[in-house]
Scaffold this active site. Sequence first.
Site, PDB file in Angstrom:
ATOM      1  N   HIS A  24      13.823 -39.525  73.077  1.00  0.00           N
ATOM      2  CA  HIS A  24      12.518 -38.859  73.645  1.00  0.00           C
ATOM      3  C   HIS A  24      11.374 -38.913  72.684  1.00  0.00           C
ATOM      4  CE1 HIS A  24      12.279 -34.931  70.654  1.00  0.00           C
ATOM      5  NE2 HIS A  24      13.572 -35.539  70.610  1.00  0.00           N
ATOM      6  N   CYS A  81       5.098 -23.237  61.885  1.00  0.00           N
ATOM      7  CA  CYS A  81       4.928 -22.004  62.861  1.00  0.00           C
ATOM      8  C   CYS A  81       5.513 -22.082  63.943  1.00  0.00           C
ATOM      9  CB  CYS A  81       3.428 -21.902  62.883  1.00  0.00           C
ATOM     10  SG  CYS A  81       2.609 -23.235  63.794  1.00  0.00           S
TER      11      CYS A  81
HETATM   12  C1  LIG Z   1      12.491 -35.680  66.094  1.00  0.00           C
HETATM   13  C2  LIG Z   1      13.217 -36.428  64.711  1.00  0.00           C
HETATM   14  C3  LIG Z   1      14.716 -36.185  64.662  1.00  0.00           C
HETATM   15  C4  LIG Z   1      15.310 -35.254  65.421  1.00  0.00           C
HETATM   16  O1  LIG Z   1      15.670 -36.136  66.708  1.00  0.00           O
HETATM   17  P1  LIG Z   1      16.224 -35.455  68.108  1.00  0.00           P
HETATM   18  O2  LIG Z   1      16.501 -36.468  69.147  1.00  0.00           O
HETATM   19  O3  LIG Z   1      14.803 -34.311  68.423  1.00  0.00           O
HETATM   20  O4  LIG Z   1      17.456 -34.513  67.609  1.00  0.00           O
HETATM   21  C5  LIG Z   1      14.886 -36.681  63.266  1.00  0.00           C
HETATM   22  N1  LIG Z   1      14.311 -37.257  62.480  1.00  0.00           N
HETATM   23  C6  LIG Z   1      12.829 -37.493  62.828  1.00  0.00           C
HETATM   24  C7  LIG Z   1      12.189 -38.217  61.837  1.00  0.00           C
HETATM   25  C8  LIG Z   1      12.271 -37.097  63.995  1.00  0.00           C
HETATM   26  O5  LIG Z   1      10.920 -37.300  64.085  1.00  0.00           O
END
Ligand SMILES: *Cc1c(COP(=O)(O)O)cnc(C)c1O
Length: 393
Positions: A202, A326
Site C-alpha cells: 500500500h 497523535c
Molecule cells: C508503513 C511502514 C511499515 C508498515 O507496513 P504495513 O504494510 O502498513 O504493515 C513498516 N515500515 C515502514 C518504514 C513503513 O513506512
Amino acid sequence: MEKNIYMDNAATTKVRKEVLDEMLPYFSDNYGNPSSIYALGSRSKVAVEKAREQVADALNADKNEIFFTAGGSESDNWAIKGVALRNREKGNHIITTKIEHHAVLHTCQYLEKDGFEVTYLDVDEDGLIDLEELRSAITDKTILITIMFANNEIGTLEPIEEIGRIAKENNIIFHTDAVQAVGSIKIDVKAMNIDLLSLSGHKIYGPKGIGALYIKKGLRFDNLIEGGAQERNRRAGTENVSGIVGLGKAIELASKELVEKSERLIYLRDRLMTKIEKNIKHVRLNGHRSKRLPGNVNYSIEYIEGESILLSLDMEGIAASSGSACTSGSLDPSHVLLAIGLPHGIAHGSLRLSLGMYNTEEEVDYVVEKLAEIVDRLRNMSPLYNERKTGVI
Ligand SMILES: *Cc1c(COP(=O)(O)O)cnc(C)c1O
C-alpha cells in the site's frame, strides 16, 4: 471549489487503476485456491507465481527468495524473529537504530524480554547512523543488523550499501525495512549485500494488507506463521491472491517508472521546500537535505502544535501528517524527532508533507499559500510567539 489535496503518501497511497484492473478478476471469476489441482486453482497459482517474479525482478532477487506476507509489519516481525529464534545458539545480540518503524522497534523490545540484547544506534541531527559506531557495536554475539533503508517520518536514506558491506565482512545477517524506499530508490539486494528485505503493497500504489519478505537463499531462518504448506512451507495460510497480483503489478510499474517518477517528485519536493523556507519564518527542516526520499518534506514549525496545523490544513481540504503519533491517540513526541535531537517542545510541532505521483505543481503552490496563512494565524494566537515578538523572551 472544494479542494482535495493528498500529501500523506508516506502513510498510504491510492491503488492505481492499472493495479485495480489486474486484481479484480481474482475476487470473482478466478477465485480458486492456488493449492487446488484443478484448472480454477492453477489459474490462481500461475498469477501468484507471476507476481513473485515481478517482485523478484524489482529487487534483483531470485523468485524463490520472495515470500508473500500480510504487509510491512509482518515482514519486519518475521525477519527479526525468524533470525533471532533460529540463531539463538550462535548469539543473542541484535543491532538496530533509534529511528526504526515501530514494527521493528517493538519487535526488538519483545525479544529483549526474551533474553536478547539489542543495541539501538544513535543517529545524527540529519537522521544518519555513524558507520564507525555500527562497527564498534558488533560483538561475537551479534546475529542480526536491522536498519531501515529510508525513514518514514523524515525521509533520511541510510548508507545501506556500506552497512551491507560491514555486515558481510563480519558474517552477520542484514535486514532492511525498505517499505518507504521501494519504488522510489533503485534497490539491488545482491549489490547491496542485503539478506532480508521488507516491503509493502500500500505504500507503492498497491493494496493494503499485502507485503513481501525477501529472504536470501540458504539463510538459516525460522517460520513465524505455522499451518499449511503455502509459500514453500515458510508462511502458512491461503494466499491473498488478489493482493499478491496487485502487489506484483504495482512493483512492476514502480520499477519501470522509477527514474522518471523520482525526478518529478524531487522537483516538486524541492519546490515545496524552497517555498516553505521563503514564505514561513522559524522553520527547521527535519532529515537530511539531499540524502532523503524524493517525496518527503518534514519541517518543525516553531511556536505551534503540529496537530493544530493538521486540523487547519484539513479544513482547507489538505491531508498531511505530523511527527507526533497523535493519530493513534497518543500525544507522545515522535521517537524519530527526539532521536535527531529536537527538544520535546519542538518535536510536537512538526509537519510531514509526503508527495506522490498524483500531486501537481499547482497543489504544491496552493499548500504553501494556505500553510503560510495558517501558521500566521496560529502564531498570532500563541502567547509564546507574541512574547518572543515583543522581546519578553
Ligand atoms: C508503513 C511502514 C511499515 C508498515 O507496513 P504495513 O504494510 O502498513 O504493515 C513498516 N515500515 C515502514 C518504514 C513503513 O513506512
